[in-house]
Enzyme design. Structure first.
Site, mmCIF file in Angstrom:
data_model
loop_
_atom_site.group_PDB
_atom_site.id
_atom_site.type_symbol
_atom_site.label_atom_id
_atom_site.label_comp_id
_atom_site.label_asym_id
_atom_site.label_seq_id
_atom_site.Cartn_x
_atom_site.Cartn_y
_atom_site.Cartn_z
ATOM 1 N N SER A 1 107.347 -42.583 84.867
ATOM 2 C CA SER A 1 108.452 -41.610 84.873
ATOM 3 C C SER A 1 108.000 -40.223 85.328
ATOM 4 O O SER A 1 106.963 -39.760 85.227
ATOM 5 C CB SER A 1 108.620 -41.413 83.127
ATOM 6 O OG SER A 1 109.467 -40.523 83.065
ATOM 7 N N TYR B 1 105.656 -39.132 74.914
ATOM 8 C CA TYR B 1 106.066 -40.175 75.908
ATOM 9 C C TYR B 1 105.460 -39.953 77.274
ATOM 10 O O TYR B 1 105.029 -40.880 77.880
ATOM 11 C CB TYR B 1 107.464 -39.992 76.132
ATOM 12 C CG TYR B 1 108.229 -40.721 77.007
ATOM 13 C CD1 TYR B 1 108.319 -42.004 76.991
ATOM 14 C CD2 TYR B 1 108.747 -40.109 78.113
ATOM 15 C CE1 TYR B 1 108.803 -43.006 77.935
ATOM 16 C CE2 TYR B 1 109.120 -41.022 79.463
ATOM 17 C CZ TYR B 1 109.423 -42.305 79.115
ATOM 18 O OH TYR B 1 109.916 -42.938 80.355
ATOM 19 N N GLU C 1 108.605 -37.853 83.619
ATOM 20 C CA GLU C 1 108.124 -37.039 82.644
ATOM 21 C C GLU C 1 106.480 -36.766 82.718
ATOM 22 O O GLU C 1 106.201 -36.043 81.693
ATOM 23 C CB GLU C 1 108.529 -37.586 81.304
ATOM 24 C CG GLU C 1 110.126 -37.466 81.019
ATOM 25 C CD GLU C 1 110.569 -36.175 80.831
ATOM 26 O OE1 GLU C 1 109.641 -35.211 80.149
ATOM 27 O OE2 GLU C 1 111.626 -35.703 80.921
#
Length: 325
Positions: free
Chosen positions: A127, A151, A129
């Site tokens: 991701s 996460y 992120e």
């Protein structure tokens, strides 16, 4: 006939990927939690139209024996590991389950494949992120990771585990660093679907306000249908590698709201309310991907433009709301 195993097959990406693989002649298998089998109406709505064409297996990413059994039974040629606790805001509320599910689940999948079917090609869903508070814009495969949530941390760990199994055990293990990708199948908890579904309700007089957090967060938004094609392409190469998958364009949450409300003839400023409750403890302000490597090596390019994506999501949610009448 090639066999593919998808974790997270009931999610947005899993459903589009299952469709793509079926079109390409694969035998498609999916892992779901047992609760999904007990409540298929709510938990398997994205793949309801595929249930006669795929095989579903009950297992948990937190249970190595259950993962071992499924991989032993299926012996897949390709494995797409998409399942994760992927809602960033929730990861701040329950860091323990996010880290446990996402890191251990990836480890269990890699370990079982290594022992049972080491020839299987493995895809890990990374991701944007992972970049978090990025040092450079845009970000590419060499950009330093600086995750700003559990996460993001869990995805960095899974990404490094994938690379380690590739280098240490010679597994065909590829990692995709996917930027935000949306669709009408996005979960309602994500900001894009929250916007599109609330716009539909506002248009029909069923809502009057849309509370949101940081309107000036910028993201690189693409369509999930485009992005699952990149996943498949990664596993068709001669050698495994890691790829950033992104559109190369960035847009703010504010702009998403503007396009969404304009599609139904309304002004977002009349309905959007900034609510401090929806701000993250550690904000990620600006993510923009450089997918040059994917363009060159995979011949992959995002097809759906930002404006068309937003309009598709709003139109779909408007139709859903109208069908409830």
């Amino acid at each position: 006939m090639k066999k593919a195993l998808i974790t997270g097959i009931t999610g947005q990406d899993g459903s589009y990927l299952a469709e793509l693989l079926l079109q390409k002649g694969y035998s498609v298998h999916g892992i779901v939690r047992r609760v999904a089998l007990e409540d298929p109406e709510h938990r398997m709505w994205r793949i309801r139209h595929l249930l006669n064409d795929i095989q579903i297996h009950a297992a948990s990413l937190e249970s190595f024996p259950s993962i071992w059994k499924v991989i032993t039974d299926v012996k897949p040629d390709e494995c797409y590991h998409l399942a994760a606790q992927s809602f960033v805001s929730y990861s701040f509320e329950d860091e323990f389950s996010t880290l446990n599910t996402n890191i251990s689940g990836t480890h269990f999948m890699l370990s079982a494949l290594k022992e049972i079917v080491p020839s299987c090609r493995f895809y890990f869903a990374g991701s944007s992120e992972m970049f978090g508070k990025a040092e450079e814009v845009p970000q590419n495969e060499r950009t330093k990771f600086h995750p700003r949530s559990s996460y993001g941390v869990s995805k960095v760990a899974g990404y490094e585990l994938t690379r380690n199994y590739r280098e240490a055990y010679n597994l065909f293990a590829a990692g995709g660093i996917l930027y935000n990708h949306e669709s009408p199948r996005r979960g309602y908890e994500f900001v894009t679907r929250k916007i599109s579904s609330t716009v539909a309700k506002v248009k029909l007089g069923r809502a009057s306000k849309l509370p949101l957090g940081n309107l000036d967060a910028f993201r690189d938004w693409g369509h999930a249908k485009d992005y699952v094609e990149a996943m498949w392409l990664m596993l068709q190469k001669d050698e495994p590698d890691d790829f950033v998958v992104a559109t190369g364009e960035t847009h703010s949450v504010r702009e998403f709201c503007q396009v969404a409300f304009e599609h139904v003839g309304l002004n977002y400023e009349d309905y959007v309310v900034v609510d401090p409750r929806f701000f993250r403890p550690a904000e990620v302000d600006h993510l923009l991907g450089d997918a040059s490597k994917a363009h060159k090596v995979l011949d992959w390019h995002a097809k759906v433009k930002f404006h068309d994506l937003v309009v598709e999501m709003v139109a779909s949610d408007l139709a859903l709301e109208q069908n409830r009448d």
